[in-house]
Design a protein around this motif. Structure first.
Motif, PDB file in Angstrom:
ATOM      1  N   LEU A  68       0.828  -1.203   0.000  1.00 48.89           N
ATOM      2  CA  LEU A  68       0.000   0.000   0.000  1.00 48.89           C
ATOM      3  C   LEU A  68       0.863   1.254   0.000  1.00 48.89           C
ATOM      4  N   ALA A  69       1.872   1.297   0.859  1.00 50.36           N
ATOM      5  CA  ALA A  69       2.725   2.481   0.954  1.00 50.36           C
ATOM      6  C   ALA A  69       3.473   2.728  -0.354  1.00 50.36           C
ATOM      7  N   ALA A  70       4.000   1.662  -0.963  1.00 48.77           N
ATOM      8  CA  ALA A  70       4.729   1.824  -2.215  1.00 48.77           C
ATOM      9  C   ALA A  70       3.802   2.307  -3.328  1.00 48.77           C
ATOM     10  N   LEU A  71       2.605   1.752  -3.409  1.00 49.42           N
ATOM     11  CA  LEU A  71       1.654   2.141  -4.444  1.00 49.42           C
ATOM     12  C   LEU A  71       1.264   3.606  -4.314  1.00 49.42           C
ATOM     13  N   VAL A  72       0.926   4.025  -3.093  1.00 51.60           N
ATOM     14  CA  VAL A  72       0.476   5.406  -2.876  1.00 51.60           C
ATOM     15  C   VAL A  72       1.631   6.384  -3.075  1.00 51.60           C
ATOM     16  N   ALA A  73       2.830   6.020  -2.629  1.00 49.19           N
ATOM     17  CA  ALA A  73       3.968   6.933  -2.720  1.00 49.19           C
ATOM     18  C   ALA A  73       4.375   7.208  -4.156  1.00 49.19           C
ATOM     19  N   PHE A  74       4.299   6.191  -5.012  1.00 50.91           N
ATOM     20  CA  PHE A  74       4.746   6.381  -6.387  1.00 50.91           C
ATOM     21  C   PHE A  74       3.624   6.823  -7.321  1.00 50.91           C
ATOM     22  N   ALA A  75       2.390   6.827  -6.843  1.00 51.61           N
ATOM     23  CA  ALA A  75       1.273   7.241  -7.693  1.00 51.61           C
ATOM     24  C   ALA A  75       1.384   8.692  -8.166  1.00 51.61           C
ATOM     25  N   PRO A  76       1.765   9.669  -7.304  1.00 46.46           N
ATOM     26  CA  PRO A  76       1.841  11.052  -7.801  1.00 46.46           C
ATOM     27  C   PRO A  76       2.852  11.234  -8.931  1.00 46.46           C
ATOM     28  N   SER A  77       4.048  10.660  -8.792  1.00 47.63           N
ATOM     29  CA  SER A  77       5.068  10.852  -9.825  1.00 47.63           C
ATOM     30  C   SER A  77       4.677  10.160 -11.124  1.00 47.63           C
ATOM     31  N   PHE A  78       4.112   8.952 -11.035  1.00 46.95           N
ATOM     32  CA  PHE A  78       3.676   8.269 -12.239  1.00 46.95           C
ATOM     33  C   PHE A  78       2.545   9.046 -12.923  1.00 46.95           C
TER      34      PHE A  78
END
Length: 238
Positions: free
Chosen positions: A137-147
């Motif tokens: 969950l943390a990895a998905l949410v953290a990289f969502a803005p940059s992607f």
């Protein structure tokens, strides 16, 4: 982060003032602020406050808190992942107590040793908070803005590179980002609790700053020094 944004906005404003020869409109609020004060639909105002309300209403240290922390890491890491380390440490160690200072320091080291940005550390924070589901969950949410930024704004990048306003903002924000990266070393250094760790820190600083050694080689050498210390019976922080 506030200082970083203020520096960027300040440089943009300075160039505006110089180019406009003191025209009063350079001091007016941005148009979006005017539209907000003119009364947008209440649904939009509630939507703008939704993430903050979700984090505040959820159980302390729950999935919503983890997602909100990860989102801040991904959305505010201007200038590199180390800019966001103090904020991430504050949430993970001081606010929600998912990790100790020593564990967080190990998570940052893991983010350095693994391929990719240091924001990989947020996956270790998520794992400490809620196991493998928390890490995902943390990895998905953290990289969502940059992607999202890349996917939605790629067509406009070339225009942004030659936009004077964007260049002015980046010119002011870049020094603040460098200062934030330097400042991130303070809480990380304060987390060192063993004398042999301080010796490794001093040796790594000498190798990087004086001898101009490579970063990867220095990291591997420091890791080897920690392994030798453990084999020799040195105290390992938990």
């Amino acid at each position: 982060m506030v200082i970083l944004l203020a520096c960027g906005a300040g440089e943009l404003g300075r160039q505006r003032l110089l180019g406009a020869a003191g025209r009063l409109w350079a001091w007016t609020l941005p148009r979006w602020r005017e539209l907000l004060e003119e009364g947008p639909p209440w649904a939009l105002r509630r939507a703008a406050r939704a993430p903050l309300a979700l984090a505040a209403s959820a159980d302390p240290g729950g999935a919503a808190a983890l997602a909100w922390t990860a989102f801040k890491v991904g959305a505010l890491a201007f200038g590199g992942g180390f800019v966001i380390v103090p904020l991430m440490q504050s949430d993970a160690v001081d606010t929600y107590h998912w990790m100790t200072h020593g564990q967080f320091l190990n998570a940052v080291a893991l983010g350095q040793l693994t391929p990719g940005p240091v924001t990989h550390t947020v996956a270790a924070v998520g794992y400490a908070a809620a196991g493998v589901p928390g890490a995902l969950l943390a990895a998905l949410v953290a990289f969502a803005p940059s992607f999202s930024f890349i996917l939605l704004g790629a067509r406009r990048f070339e225009r942004l590179l030659v936009d004077g306003r964007v260049q002015a903002f980046l010119g002011g924000a870049a020094p603040a980002a460098a200062g934030a990266i330097t400042g991130a070393a303070i809480p990380l250094g304060a987390a060192l609790s063993e004398s042999w760790q301080l010796a490794v820190l001093a040796g790594a600083g000498l190798a990087l700053l004086v001898l101009r050694g490579g970063i990867v080689a220095t990291l591997l050498a420091a890791a080897l020094a920690g392994l030798c210390a453990a084999l020799l019976g040195a105290s390992i922080p938990r």
